[in-house]
Write a protein that holds these residues in place. Structure first.
Motif, PDB file in Angstrom:
ATOM      1  N   LYS A  47       0.907  -1.064   0.033  1.00 40.94           N
ATOM      2  CA  LYS A  47      -0.012  -0.120   0.109  1.00 40.94           C
ATOM      3  C   LYS A  47       0.755   1.298   0.064  1.00 40.94           C
ATOM      4  O   LYS A  47       1.956   1.026   0.338  1.00 40.94           O
ATOM      5  CB  LYS A  47      -0.949   0.001   1.303  1.00 40.94           C
ATOM      6  N   PHE A  48       0.481   2.442  -0.433  1.00 36.98           N
ATOM      7  CA  PHE A  48       0.954   3.566  -0.423  1.00 36.98           C
ATOM      8  C   PHE A  48       0.446   4.659   0.329  1.00 36.98           C
ATOM      9  O   PHE A  48      -0.827   4.875   0.261  1.00 36.98           O
ATOM     10  CB  PHE A  48       1.117   4.120  -1.893  1.00 36.98           C
ATOM     11  N   GLU A  49       1.313   5.561   1.108  1.00 35.48           N
ATOM     12  CA  GLU A  49       0.844   6.552   1.767  1.00 35.48           C
ATOM     13  C   GLU A  49       1.402   7.884   1.489  1.00 35.48           C
ATOM     14  O   GLU A  49       2.634   7.960   1.620  1.00 35.48           O
ATOM     15  CB  GLU A  49       1.420   6.258   3.505  1.00 35.48           C
ATOM     16  N   PHE A  50       0.667   8.955   1.147  1.00 37.00           N
ATOM     17  CA  PHE A  50       1.092  10.079   0.806  1.00 37.00           C
ATOM     18  C   PHE A  50       1.271  11.004   2.029  1.00 37.00           C
ATOM     19  O   PHE A  50       0.093  11.173   2.886  1.00 37.00           O
ATOM     20  CB  PHE A  50       0.370  10.635  -0.265  1.00 37.00           C
ATOM     21  N   VAL A  51       2.399  11.807   2.241  1.00 39.75           N
ATOM     22  CA  VAL A  51       2.631  12.430   3.521  1.00 39.75           C
ATOM     23  C   VAL A  51       2.561  14.156   3.247  1.00 39.75           C
ATOM     24  O   VAL A  51       3.310  14.289   2.196  1.00 39.75           O
ATOM     25  CB  VAL A  51       3.852  12.165   3.998  1.00 39.75           C
ATOM     26  N   GLY A  52       1.995  14.696   3.984  1.00 34.07           N
ATOM     27  CA  GLY A  52       1.989  16.302   3.660  1.00 34.07           C
ATOM     28  C   GLY A  52       0.639  16.640   2.973  1.00 34.07           C
ATOM     29  O   GLY A  52      -0.154  15.953   2.094  1.00 34.07           O
ATOM     30  N   SER A  53       0.239  17.806   3.428  1.00 33.39           N
ATOM     31  CA  SER A  53      -1.178  18.369   2.654  1.00 33.39           C
ATOM     32  C   SER A  53      -0.845  19.227   1.540  1.00 33.39           C
ATOM     33  O   SER A  53      -1.804  19.367   0.512  1.00 33.39           O
ATOM     34  CB  SER A  53      -1.735  19.321   3.778  1.00 33.39           C
ATOM     35  N   ASP A  54       0.238  19.913   1.161  1.00 33.74           N
ATOM     36  CA  ASP A  54       0.638  20.682   0.040  1.00 33.74           C
ATOM     37  C   ASP A  54       1.528  19.786  -0.760  1.00 33.74           C
ATOM     38  O   ASP A  54       2.656  19.472  -0.601  1.00 33.74           O
ATOM     39  CB  ASP A  54       1.472  21.996   0.288  1.00 33.74           C
ATOM     40  N   TYR A  83      13.534  -4.435   2.168  1.00 36.81           N
ATOM     41  CA  TYR A  83      13.096  -5.755   2.459  1.00 36.81           C
ATOM     42  C   TYR A  83      13.072  -6.992   1.870  1.00 36.81           C
ATOM     43  O   TYR A  83      12.765  -8.239   2.382  1.00 36.81           O
ATOM     44  CB  TYR A  83      11.755  -5.577   2.967  1.00 36.81           C
ATOM     45  N   ALA A  84      13.428  -6.875   0.429  1.00 44.80           N
ATOM     46  CA  ALA A  84      13.522  -8.290  -0.301  1.00 44.80           C
ATOM     47  C   ALA A  84      14.500  -7.969  -1.562  1.00 44.80           C
ATOM     48  O   ALA A  84      14.296  -8.236  -2.537  1.00 44.80           O
ATOM     49  CB  ALA A  84      12.240  -8.505  -1.079  1.00 44.80           C
ATOM     50  N   ALA A 143       5.942   3.212   0.899  1.00 48.23           N
ATOM     51  CA  ALA A 143       5.119   2.013   0.564  1.00 48.23           C
ATOM     52  C   ALA A 143       5.163   1.386   1.968  1.00 48.23           C
ATOM     53  O   ALA A 143       6.309   1.432   2.809  1.00 48.23           O
ATOM     54  CB  ALA A 143       5.999   1.153  -0.578  1.00 48.23           C
ATOM     55  N   TYR A 144       4.211   0.716   2.358  1.00 51.67           N
ATOM     56  CA  TYR A 144       4.021  -0.109   3.545  1.00 51.67           C
ATOM     57  C   TYR A 144       3.057  -1.552   3.288  1.00 51.67           C
ATOM     58  O   TYR A 144       2.433  -1.364   2.329  1.00 51.67           O
ATOM     59  CB  TYR A 144       3.800   0.861   4.635  1.00 51.67           C
ATOM     60  N   THR A 145       3.325  -2.167   4.585  1.00 50.91           N
ATOM     61  CA  THR A 145       2.303  -3.323   4.185  1.00 50.91           C
ATOM     62  C   THR A 145       2.480  -4.074   5.584  1.00 50.91           C
ATOM     63  O   THR A 145       3.209  -3.574   6.579  1.00 50.91           O
ATOM     64  CB  THR A 145       2.890  -4.216   3.254  1.00 50.91           C
ATOM     65  N   ARG A 165       3.547  -4.200  10.991  1.00 48.56           N
ATOM     66  CA  ARG A 165       3.720  -3.311   9.753  1.00 48.56           C
ATOM     67  C   ARG A 165       4.851  -3.104   9.359  1.00 48.56           C
ATOM     68  O   ARG A 165       5.782  -2.811  10.114  1.00 48.56           O
ATOM     69  CB  ARG A 165       2.823  -2.129  10.351  1.00 48.56           C
ATOM     70  N   ILE A 166       5.083  -3.117   7.998  1.00 48.22           N
ATOM     71  CA  ILE A 166       6.495  -2.914   7.562  1.00 48.22           C
ATOM     72  C   ILE A 166       6.375  -1.753   6.673  1.00 48.22           C
ATOM     73  O   ILE A 166       5.473  -1.432   5.699  1.00 48.22           O
ATOM     74  CB  ILE A 166       6.848  -4.057   6.761  1.00 48.22           C
ATOM     75  N   THR A 167       7.370  -0.612   6.884  1.00 51.96           N
ATOM     76  CA  THR A 167       7.383   0.635   6.376  1.00 51.96           C
ATOM     77  C   THR A 167       8.457   0.778   5.731  1.00 51.96           C
ATOM     78  O   THR A 167       9.755   0.978   6.204  1.00 51.96           O
ATOM     79  CB  THR A 167       6.952   1.758   7.386  1.00 51.96           C
ATOM     80  N   GLY A 168       8.411   1.136   4.395  1.00 57.55           N
ATOM     81  CA  GLY A 168       9.541   1.435   3.545  1.00 57.55           C
ATOM     82  C   GLY A 168       9.902   3.198   3.675  1.00 57.55           C
ATOM     83  O   GLY A 168       9.197   3.903   4.243  1.00 57.55           O
ATOM     84  N   PRO A 169      11.325   3.340   3.228  1.00 56.85           N
ATOM     85  CA  PRO A 169      11.525   4.884   3.150  1.00 56.85           C
ATOM     86  C   PRO A 169      10.596   6.012   2.640  1.00 56.85           C
ATOM     87  O   PRO A 169      10.186   5.497   1.674  1.00 56.85           O
ATOM     88  CB  PRO A 169      12.758   4.824   2.472  1.00 56.85           C
TER      89      PRO A 169
END
Length: 222
Positions: A94-101, A164-165, A111-113, A120-124
Motif C-alpha cells: 500500500k502507499f501513503e502520501f505524507v503532507g497536505s501541500d 526488505y526483499a 510504501a508499507y504493508t 506493519r513494515i514501512t519503507g523509506p
C-alpha cells in the motif's frame, strides 16, 4: 535428459547446466514473441534464464520485464510491485502520501504493508526534497514533471523492495531509477559473477566436449 527452466545452482554453476541453458536460450532467442533485446541474442537470453532461476519465475516473464537501459539491466516498476505482492512474505503493498501541500519539499510517499504476523513494515519516505536534491526532477524528459504521483509510488516500491526483499530485486534498480540516477547495481547487494569459475571448469574439461560444442562455449565466454 529432461530440460527444465530451473537448474540447481544456476546456469553458470556447472558445464552441464551451462550447456542446458545455452540450448534453451538459443530456442527462446529465435522467437518473435520475446523483446528485441533478446531476439537473436543468446547471451542476453542466458542472463534472463539465470535471473528467472534465481527468483523462481518464468523466463518469459523476466524477459518481458527486464529492460536494458544504457546497457544496464533494470526491472520495470510494475514487475517489482507484482513480485513483492506475490512473494508470500507480505500482504499486498500500500502507499501513503505524507503532507497536505503537494508542492512542498516535505510532501512525499512511502510504501508499507503488513507481514504474515500482522506487523506493519514501512519503507523509506520519498519526498520532493529528495527528488530535487538527487536531480531526478531536472533530468531531460523527467516523468516527475508530468506524472509525479505515479513516480512517487514507483520509487517508494523500489526502495521498499531493496530494503526488505533485496534477493528478489537482485540488487537491480527500477527502469525509472536507472534513467534518473544512471546506476543499476547497489554495491551492498551486487552479485559476484561466477564467470571465472565456469571458465576454469571449462578449460579443465573441454577435451570431453566435441569441437562444435567447444567453439560455441568459447564464443560465449569471450
Amino acid at each position: 535428459k529432461e530440460l527444465t527452466t530451473t537448474t540447481k545452482g544456476g546456469a553458470f554453476s556447472t558445464i552441464s547446466n551451462f550447456e542446458d541453458a545455452q540450448r534453451m536460450a538459443k530456442m527462446l532467442a529465435t522467437s518473435d514473441l520475446v523483446p528485441k533485446n533478446y531476439q537473436g541474442n543468446i547471451a542476453n537470453t542466458m542472463i534472463a534464464l539465470e535471473m528467472a532461476n534465481r527468483i523462481n519465475v518464468s523466463p518469459f516473464q523476466v524477459m518481458q520485464n527486464l529492460d536494458i537501459i544504457q546497457g544496464k539491466p533494470s526491472w520495470r516498476s510494475t514487475f517489482i510491485i507484482a513480485a513483492l505482492n506475490s512473494c508470500g512474505r507480505f500482504k499486498p503493498l500500500k502507499f501513503e502520501f505524507v503532507g497536505s501541500d503537494s508542492q512542498s519539499d516535505s510532501y512525499g510517499c512511502r510504501a508499507y504493508t503488513d507481514d504474515l504476523d500482522g506487523n506493519r513494515i514501512t519503507g523509506p519516505l520519498v519526498t520532493w526534497l529528495m527528488v530535487k536534491s538527487e536531480g531526478w526532477l531536472s533530468k531531460p524528459g523527467s516523468k516527475w514533471k508530468t506524472m509525479p504521483e505515479l513516480m512517487f509510488q514507483y520509487r517508494a516500491a523500489s526502495f521498499f523492495g531493496r530494503l526488505y526483499a533485496p534477493d528478489i530485486l537482485n540488487g537491480m534498480q527500477s527502469v525509472e531509477e536507472v534513467k534518473d540516477v544512471g546506476t543499476t547495481i547497489d554495491a551492498e547487494f551486487e552479485d559476484v559473477t561466477k564467470l571465472n569459475e565456469i571458465t576454469d571448469l571449462f578449460e579443465k574439461h573441454k577435451d570431453l566436449l566435441s569441437e562444435p560444442e567447444t567453439k560455441r562455449i568459447e564464443e560465449i565466454l569471450r
